[in-house]
Design an enzyme around this catalytic site. Structure first.
Site, PDB file in Angstrom:
ATOM      1  N   SER A 134      51.345  29.291  31.503  1.00  0.00           N
ATOM      2  CA  SER A 134      49.928  29.539  31.747  1.00  0.00           C
ATOM      3  C   SER A 134      49.653  30.969  31.295  1.00  0.00           C
ATOM      4  CB  SER A 134      49.591  29.309  33.216  1.00  0.00           C
ATOM      5  OG  SER A 134      48.243  29.593  33.490  1.00  0.00           O
ATOM      6  N   TYR A 148      39.155  30.011  27.228  1.00  0.00           N
ATOM      7  CA  TYR A 148      40.592  30.184  27.449  1.00  0.00           C
ATOM      8  C   TYR A 148      40.893  30.128  28.943  1.00  0.00           C
ATOM      9  CZ  TYR A 148      45.211  32.385  27.457  1.00  0.00           C
ATOM     10  OH  TYR A 148      46.545  32.660  27.656  1.00  0.00           O
ATOM     11  N   LYS A 152      43.197  27.474  31.223  1.00  0.00           N
ATOM     12  CA  LYS A 152      44.326  27.914  32.035  1.00  0.00           C
ATOM     13  C   LYS A 152      44.091  27.648  33.528  1.00  0.00           C
ATOM     14  CE  LYS A 152      46.980  29.267  28.707  1.00  0.00           C
ATOM     15  NZ  LYS A 152      48.195  28.491  28.372  1.00  0.00           N
TER      16      LYS A 152
END
Length: 276
Positions: A134, A148, A152
């Site tokens: 991660s 993004y 994650k």
């Protein structure tokens, strides 16, 4: 003890470094990557110790086929490292819809499908481990990285749930959360076309700072890769493993702030239950 690993995204960055370290110590590695020839040097040096397949994790049928073939060819796989990914950068309004889908398809759905494809095999062999790469960005958020972070934060929630579902089968999953590191990940950044209106906003300031090299990156990728490998020597995997002092500081500050806000709103929170 020699182990067998399956690793995605091995052409560069952490995937490449982990692969190199594992081969050097004598482990067997099944490596997948999009660039077919990127590991030719390692294949020439290590031969059958390195099993290689091309794979784009956005191709779900291919994900399942490649993982099935890796287990069939290699037998037991002890550790799956879910590493493939990249960062889409830009203020949310600047991002194109196709780019958004590609980011989610790669970092979130691709990671989910790798885990789903591995689980039946890990169950059949009475256990195994999955390391989900991660980011510190799975617990914190910066402007200019909204998609993004969405990918994650999404995979972290998925892993939190699935790890509870499969624990009784002897399967452990750890979330690996590196901070900024001096890897080739810069080549894995896609930038949206900027809008002038965002130039002086936090999103614009962040990207200007990145372009100018204003942010000091102190994470050592070799040390981080070794820490990722070493965590599999523990009797029990950590649920989360932050890497780098900047990651420790940033995640710690956010968690303390989140707890403080929870307590600050405690009276309102508790007042919304049904009256006894």
């Amino acid at each position: 003890m020699t182990q067998t690993w399956f690793i995605t995204g091995t052409s560069s960055g952490f995937g490449r470094i982990i692969t190199e370290k594992l081969l050097a110590r004598g482990d067997l590695v099944a490596a997948t990557l999009r660039k077919a020839d990127a590991l030719d040097d390692l294949k020439a040096r290590y031969g059958d110790q390195l099993w290689v397949a091309t794979l784009d994790v956005t191709d779900t049928p291919a994900v399942h086929a490649v993982i099935d073939r890796a287990f069939a060819d290699l037998g037991r796989i002890d550790v799956v490292v879910n590493n493939a990914g990249y960062a889409l950068c830009g203020a949310a309004e600047e991002l194109e819809s196709d780019a958004i889908r590609r980011q989610i398809d790669t970092n979130l759905i691709g990671s989910i499908e790798v885990i789903r494809a591995a689980l039946p095999h890990l169950r059949a062999q009475d256990g195994g481990r999955i390391l989900q790469v991660s980011s510190e960005g799975g617990q914190i958020a910066y402007p200019n990285f909204s998609l993004y972070h969405a990918s994650k934060w999404g995979i972290e929630g998925f892993v939190e749930s699935v790890s509870q579902e499969v624990a009784s089968f002897g399967i452990e999953i750890a979330l690996i959360e590196p901070g900024p590191a001096r890897t080739a990940f810069g080549g894995g950044i896609v930038n949206a076309a900027p809008m002038e209106v965002y130039a002086t906003t936090p999103a614009g300031q962040i990207r200007a700072g990145i372009a100018a090299g204003s942010f000091e990156i102190i994470g050592d990728p070799a040390k981080m890769a070794q820490a990722i490998i070493d965590c599999t020597d523990r009797a029990t995997l950590p649920k989360r493993l932050a890497l780098g002092s900047s990651s420790y500081a940033a995640i710690g500050a956010v968690l303390h702030g989140r707890l403080a806000e929870l307590e600050a709103n405690k009276a309102v929170t508790l007042s919304t239950d049904i009256d006894a």
